[in-house]
Design a protein around this motif. Structure first.
Motif, PDB file in Angstrom:
ATOM      1  N   GLN B   6     139.616  50.471  -0.808  1.00  0.00           N
ATOM      2  CA  GLN B   6     140.288  50.816  -2.062  1.00  0.00           C
ATOM      3  C   GLN B   6     139.257  50.951  -3.176  1.00  0.00           C
ATOM      4  O   GLN B   6     138.304  50.179  -3.265  1.00  0.00           O
ATOM      5  CB  GLN B   6     141.290  49.735  -2.470  1.00  0.00           C
ATOM      6  CG  GLN B   6     142.644  49.860  -1.841  1.00  0.00           C
ATOM      7  CD  GLN B   6     143.643  48.866  -2.379  1.00  0.00           C
ATOM      8  OE1 GLN B   6     144.121  48.031  -1.623  1.00  0.00           O
ATOM      9  NE2 GLN B   6     143.945  48.945  -3.663  1.00  0.00           N
ATOM     10  N   THR B  20     144.200  55.929 -11.590  1.00  0.00           N
ATOM     11  CA  THR B  20     144.476  56.354 -10.217  1.00  0.00           C
ATOM     12  C   THR B  20     143.661  55.500  -9.260  1.00  0.00           C
ATOM     13  O   THR B  20     142.441  55.381  -9.405  1.00  0.00           O
ATOM     14  CB  THR B  20     144.144  57.841 -10.027  1.00  0.00           C
ATOM     15  OG1 THR B  20     145.036  58.617 -10.851  1.00  0.00           O
ATOM     16  CG2 THR B  20     144.343  58.252  -8.572  1.00  0.00           C
ATOM     17  N   GLN B  22     142.536  54.773  -5.345  1.00  0.00           N
ATOM     18  CA  GLN B  22     142.362  55.496  -4.088  1.00  0.00           C
ATOM     19  C   GLN B  22     142.369  54.534  -2.907  1.00  0.00           C
ATOM     20  O   GLN B  22     141.879  53.402  -3.003  1.00  0.00           O
ATOM     21  CB  GLN B  22     141.020  56.241  -4.096  1.00  0.00           C
ATOM     22  CG  GLN B  22     140.902  57.280  -5.185  1.00  0.00           C
ATOM     23  CD  GLN B  22     139.551  57.968  -5.158  1.00  0.00           C
ATOM     24  OE1 GLN B  22     138.725  57.735  -4.266  1.00  0.00           O
ATOM     25  NE2 GLN B  22     139.302  58.830  -6.120  1.00  0.00           N
ATOM     26  N   CYS B  23     142.900  55.014  -1.794  1.00  0.00           N
ATOM     27  CA  CYS B  23     142.940  54.223  -0.572  1.00  0.00           C
ATOM     28  C   CYS B  23     142.505  55.107   0.592  1.00  0.00           C
ATOM     29  O   CYS B  23     143.128  56.137   0.851  1.00  0.00           O
ATOM     30  CB  CYS B  23     144.351  53.690  -0.339  1.00  0.00           C
ATOM     31  SG  CYS B  23     144.518  52.675   1.144  1.00  0.00           S
ATOM     32  N   SER B  76     145.273  58.208   0.477  1.00  0.00           N
ATOM     33  CA  SER B  76     146.410  58.219  -0.450  1.00  0.00           C
ATOM     34  C   SER B  76     145.924  57.742  -1.814  1.00  0.00           C
ATOM     35  O   SER B  76     144.912  57.028  -1.922  1.00  0.00           O
ATOM     36  CB  SER B  76     147.531  57.299   0.047  1.00  0.00           C
ATOM     37  OG  SER B  76     148.615  57.255  -0.873  1.00  0.00           O
ATOM     38  N   THR B  77     146.631  58.160  -2.847  1.00  0.00           N
ATOM     39  CA  THR B  77     146.354  57.641  -4.186  1.00  0.00           C
ATOM     40  C   THR B  77     147.647  57.155  -4.818  1.00  0.00           C
ATOM     41  O   THR B  77     148.731  57.698  -4.554  1.00  0.00           O
ATOM     42  CB  THR B  77     145.711  58.686  -5.118  1.00  0.00           C
ATOM     43  OG1 THR B  77     146.655  59.731  -5.382  1.00  0.00           O
ATOM     44  CG2 THR B  77     144.444  59.257  -4.522  1.00  0.00           C
ATOM     45  N   THR B  79     148.918  56.296  -8.772  1.00  0.00           N
ATOM     46  CA  THR B  79     148.601  56.332 -10.191  1.00  0.00           C
ATOM     47  C   THR B  79     149.549  55.405 -10.941  1.00  0.00           C
ATOM     48  O   THR B  79     150.757  55.442 -10.707  1.00  0.00           O
ATOM     49  CB  THR B  79     148.710  57.767 -10.753  1.00  0.00           C
ATOM     50  OG1 THR B  79     147.762  58.599 -10.077  1.00  0.00           O
ATOM     51  CG2 THR B  79     148.412  57.797 -12.249  1.00  0.00           C
TER      52      THR B  79
END
Lengths: 110, 113
Positions: B6, B20, B22-23, B76-77, B79
């Motif tokens: 992450q 945002t 991120q993963c 995936s993200t 926000t």
């Protein structure tokens, strides 16, 4: 809303003592997981139990799933300072969906 | 199992702005999950993200506040929009394997000031 109640909420014990953490619900779960989370980290999976009455051992940790698959327990034998952390149970609700317990914060003192 | 990364690991943001998260997963997974962990609390599922379709949100969470993208099977993200101090939490992404086991990223600790 389905709830998983954990008890105790907080536990502070001396190194070498034994302890049991409980995870209870009125709902049936297809499986149940136990996690340990340390500060600044995500939860780390310890075990998954699937069958009612199932007992799993992971070194000094013993996990049991209730016969009716509504409750579970985690027993730690001869606790060590490295066992300190937040213990979370999580019940599988349907497919791919988990309900997390309220958490048990364990502190093991040297 | 899976390695889940992450970004960012933590951030301090001004109220009214957006962040945002991120993963990234080291293997392809069908479903990814986003959780929120408020201070001293357990985890609450925000939404489930499938590749190629809109995310499914849990009660109390809406797409306008927590838009999610899932452009491929490893990424995936999430926000967090128009942030307020109440959004200060740890946000965690998770993936599932074998139909049973769930694994988590290390989390993003968000503080809104």
């Amino acid at each position: 809303t389905q709830l998983l109640e954990q008890s105790p909420q907080f536990l502070s014990i001396q190194e070498g003592e034994n302890l049991t953490v409980y995870c209870n619900s009125s709902s049936v779960f297809s499986s149940l997981q136990w996690y340990r989370q340390e500060p600044g980290e995500g939860p780390v999976l310890l075990v998954t139990v699937v069958t009612g009455g199932e007992v799993k051992k992971l070194k000094r940790l013993t996990f049991q799933f209730g016969d009716a698959r509504k409750d579970s327990s985690l027993h730690i034998t001869a606790a060590q300072t490295g066992d300190t952390g937040l213990y979370l149970c999580a019940g599988a609700q349907g497919v791919y969906k988990y309900i997390f317990g309220t958490g048990t914060r364990l502190k093991v003192l040297a | 199992s899976a390695v889940i990364s992450q970004k960012p690991s933590r951030d301090i943001c001004q109220r009214g702005t957006s962040l945002t998260i991120q993963c990234q997963v080291d293997s392809q997974v069908t479903m990814m999950f986003w959780y929120r962990q408020q201070p001293g609390q357990s985890l609450t599922l925000i939404a489930t993200a499938n590749q190629g379709s809109e995310a499914t949100y849990e009660s109390g969470f809406v797409i306008d506040k927590f838009p999610i993208s899932r452009p491929n099977l490893t990424f995936s993200t999430l926000t967090v929009s128009n942030m307020s101090p109440e959004d200060s939490s740890i946000y965690l992404c998770s993936v599932e394997f074998s139909g049973v086991d769930a694994f988590f990223g290390q989390g993003t600790r968000l503080t809104v000031v």
